[in-house]
Design a protein around this motif. Structure first.
Motif, short mmCIF file in Angstrom:
data_model
loop_
_atom_site.label_atom_id
_atom_site.label_comp_id
_atom_site.label_asym_id
_atom_site.label_seq_id
_atom_site.Cartn_x
_atom_site.Cartn_y
_atom_site.Cartn_z
N LEU A 18 0.82 -1.22 0.00
CA LEU A 18 0.00 0.00 0.00
C LEU A 18 0.85 1.27 0.00
N VAL A 19 2.09 1.16 0.42
CA VAL A 19 3.01 2.30 0.38
C VAL A 19 3.49 2.44 -1.06
N PRO A 20 3.50 3.65 -1.61
CA PRO A 20 3.97 3.81 -2.99
C PRO A 20 5.38 3.27 -3.18
N ARG A 21 5.60 2.62 -4.32
CA ARG A 21 6.87 1.96 -4.59
C ARG A 21 8.09 2.88 -4.43
N PRO A 22 8.05 4.13 -4.88
CA PRO A 22 9.24 4.97 -4.68
C PRO A 22 9.61 5.12 -3.19
N LEU A 23 8.63 5.20 -2.32
CA LEU A 23 8.90 5.30 -0.89
C LEU A 23 9.40 3.97 -0.33
#
Length: 127
Positions: free
Chosen positions: A87-92
């Protein structure tokens, strides 16, 4: 799962996965081994990648945090919940992964060589 066979964190992660994957879905091979060389030769391997790599169906590659999420999806309950990191965006996710990876040798150490599996684990390791 392809992992850095010289990394203490990677070794600890493989140990944890062996313990928490009782059905034996996961197979392991060091990035320094023959299996990783074959996967690299097939193409699709990003230049300079020294991350964990998850290989699905013999050809689909995932690395860094996406590999970790896909690995978590193979685990039984409740460990499968670790995949919620998706659920956390891939860049982060990848930023956090790269930060941890940058510290891995300083905190967990470097191995002189890949560890040898014991007799009970040998079938789960590829060259």
């Amino acid at each position: 799962m392809l992992f850095d066979g010289e990394c203490g964190l990677c070794d600890a992660s493989v140990q944890w996965l062996l313990e928490h994957d009782p059905a034996g879905h996961l197979r392991f091979s060091p990035l320094q081994g023959q299996t990783a060389a074959v996967v690299r030769a097939r193409g699709g391997w990003p230049e300079g990648l020294d991350s964990i790599v998850f290989v699905e169906d013999g050809c689909r590659l995932s690395w860094r945090s996406t590999a970790a999420v896909r690995i978590a999806r193979t685990l039984p309950w409740p460990w499968r919940l670790l995949a919620a990191v998706w659920l956390v965006p891939r860049p982060l996710r990848d930023l956090a992964y790269r930060m941890l990876a940058a510290l891995r040798y300083r905190v967990w150490g470097r191995r002189d060589a890949c560890r040898l599996p014991d007799d009970g684990e040998a079938a789960r390791f590829l060259p």
